[in-house]
Design an enzyme around this catalytic site. Structure first.
Site, mmCIF file in Angstrom:
data_model
loop_
_atom_site.group_PDB
_atom_site.id
_atom_site.type_symbol
_atom_site.label_atom_id
_atom_site.label_comp_id
_atom_site.label_asym_id
_atom_site.label_seq_id
_atom_site.Cartn_x
_atom_site.Cartn_y
_atom_site.Cartn_z
ATOM 1 N N GLN A 137 15.351 18.101 28.365
ATOM 2 C CA GLN A 137 16.548 18.360 29.169
ATOM 3 C C GLN A 137 16.190 18.798 30.590
ATOM 4 O O GLN A 137 16.829 18.378 31.560
ATOM 5 C CB GLN A 137 17.411 19.427 28.500
ATOM 6 N N THR A 165 27.049 27.339 23.524
ATOM 7 C CA THR A 165 26.312 28.445 22.915
ATOM 8 C C THR A 165 26.998 29.780 23.161
ATOM 9 O O THR A 165 27.338 30.125 24.296
ATOM 10 C CB THR A 165 24.883 28.499 23.471
ATOM 11 N N LYS A 191 20.090 16.077 24.021
ATOM 12 C CA LYS A 191 21.181 16.660 23.246
ATOM 13 C C LYS A 191 21.779 15.706 22.221
ATOM 14 O O LYS A 191 22.512 16.148 21.331
ATOM 15 C CB LYS A 191 22.300 17.107 24.196
ATOM 16 N N ARG A 251 17.808 30.694 38.285
ATOM 17 C CA ARG A 251 18.397 31.139 39.558
ATOM 18 C C ARG A 251 18.641 32.643 39.470
ATOM 19 O O ARG A 251 19.790 33.088 39.298
ATOM 20 C CB ARG A 251 19.717 30.400 39.828
ATOM 21 N N HIS A 289 25.510 33.387 27.607
ATOM 22 C CA HIS A 289 24.480 32.345 27.531
ATOM 23 C C HIS A 289 24.265 31.727 28.911
ATOM 24 O O HIS A 289 23.121 31.538 29.339
ATOM 25 C CB HIS A 289 24.905 31.266 26.527
#
Length: 429
Positions: free
Chosen positions: A242, A362, A255, A145, A136
């Site tokens: 987020q 995750t 979250k 990135r 993840h």
């Protein structure tokens, strides 16, 4: 760590017929929870087939150390017990539910699970979410990135953040779409409104058992003694909120609006047959630092769990279309073990307490078909998923239901499950 014993015997059956062959709750499981029978208050119970056994009624038949702890409305006192006491309770329950001589005495204490309300199993003092699913981290990191998806610290330190315990809810409680600030890449300024990129996250949860004193770290060899059990966890995420708010301090309003858990504590003792060696790290990766490295944990710290995510849109439910499988994959896709998570959490002297909840983060696979979030499946919104009704999704729509499941399997043993971890998305207020 817990040993394999007669409670795991694949030949053992229950006089409760629905338990025999049950996909989640055969007699080899016996998970603990808090439930309310119709018209009554919350109380401890154990799931067995399609029934729930009311534990307060069998307190006199259980070991003295646990019998007097079964009249409250949370499992915190049970979770705080030494694992030997929970194991003694498990063995006794397994005896009672496998011997037909107990049928007449225990039948009045059995309730149809479908008619009961399940609650949070514990009063959660603190909730922490980690980020140990390396695939993840890689999949998401590549979106932002491409040349350097993992930050330098990832393979040295189990990354985590403190979440919000007050908004954890059991399966079935709807999720209200959160409002917040969001700023798209082509927008000059942020706006406030409903999240446009609402997502789920496939995680496992750790229920902390025995705590530690403030200032006293938990050595890696002792970490399993501080884990009472496990659950499924969906740490819902508003990706657009987020993306705007998380720098420089990290997750906040994106979250903390809702986290869903499966309500049954699948005990560490029940999972003994399903332990696996932690997968070896890729060549060139650093070894964990000494405080996180234990030979026994490396040999037995992973679990043979198959994780699954399904979705059912409002239209699918209206047309009685079966939930659509979004992903399926193993829990061995974790870079750090459960014991390493607990040890690192307490390594600075942080005091964990019975009933604290810790999320793994995750859990995803390296390949499509095993991704643990829509952010990965839709490639950040670029590749819509087509549902059986012809509807498409990049992120969750109002009315969508997300269902997480986990099944433990090992040759020679009866599979056990965690029960459903599900919720429907409601519109923002």
């Amino acid at each position: 760590m817990s040993a394999i014993d007669e409670t795991h015997d694949p030949a053992r059956t229950s006089w409760i017929e629905s338990a025999n062959g049950h996909p989640d709750f055969p007699i080899q499981n016996l998970p603990l929870g808090i439930f309310s029978p119709p018209g009554h208050h919350a109380r401890p119970g154990v799931a067995i087939g399609d029934r729930i056994l009311e534990l307060s009624g069998v307190g006199a038949l259980l070991p003295e150390a646990v019998g007097h702890l079964l009249t409250g409305t949370t499992l915190n006192p049970l979770l705080a017990l030494p694992s030997a006491d929970r194991l003694a309770m498990r063995r006794r329950l397994s005896q009672l539910l496998s011997d037909p001589a107990n049928r007449d005495a225990l039948t009045p204490l059995l309730h149809r699970a479908a008619e009961c309300v399940v609650h949070l199993p514990a009063a959660i003092g603190d909730y922490t979410d980690f980020y140990v699913g390396i695939h993840h981290a890689m999949n998401v990191g590549k979106q932002f990135r491409p040349d350097n998806p993992l930050l330098p610290n990832y393979k040295y330190v189990p990354i985590g953040y403190h979440g919000r315990a007050s908004s954890v809810r059991p399966t079935g409680v709807p999720v209200v779409r959160p409002n917040g600030q969001r700023k798209g890449p082509d927008e000059d300024a942020p706006s406030f409104g409903p999240s446009r990129r609402l997502d789920y996250e496939l995680e496992l949860g750790i229920w902390v058992g025995k705590g530690n004193e403030l200032g006293r770290p938990i050595p890696i060899r002792e970490a399993p003694q501080h884990i009472a059990g496990y659950c499924l966890l969906n740490d819902w995420s508003a990706r657009d909120i987020q993306a705007w708010e998380y720098q420089p301090l990290g997750p906040f309003l994106a979250k903390n609006f809702h986290s869903t858990i499966s309500p049954w504590v699948v005990t560490a003792e029940a999972l003994a047959p399903f332990r696996l060696p932690q997968p070896p790290r890729p060549e060139g990766d650093p070894q964990p630092l000494a405080y996180l490295l234990d030979t026994h944990d490396q040999q037995h710290g992973a679990f043979a769990l198959e994780l699954e995510v399904r979705i059912a849109s409002e239209q699918m439910r209206r047309e009685d279309t079966a939930p659509f499988v979004l992903s399926r994959g193993p829990a061995t896709n974790m870079y750090w073990t459960m014991a390493q998570i607990v040890t690192h959490h307490a390594s600075n002297g942080c005091n964990l307490q019975p009933g604290d909840l810790i999320g793994t983060g995750t859990i995803s696979a390296a390949e499509a078909g095993g991704f643990g979030s829509l952010l990965e499946i839709s490639q950040g919104g670029k590749a819509p998923v087509t549902l059986p009704t012809g509807e498409t999704r990049t992120f969750l729509a109002d009315g969508d239901e997300v269902i997480l499941r986990a099944t433990a399997r090992a040759d020679g043993y009866v599979p056990i499950g965690f029960g459903a971890c599900s919720a429907v998305i409601l519109p923002a207020p």
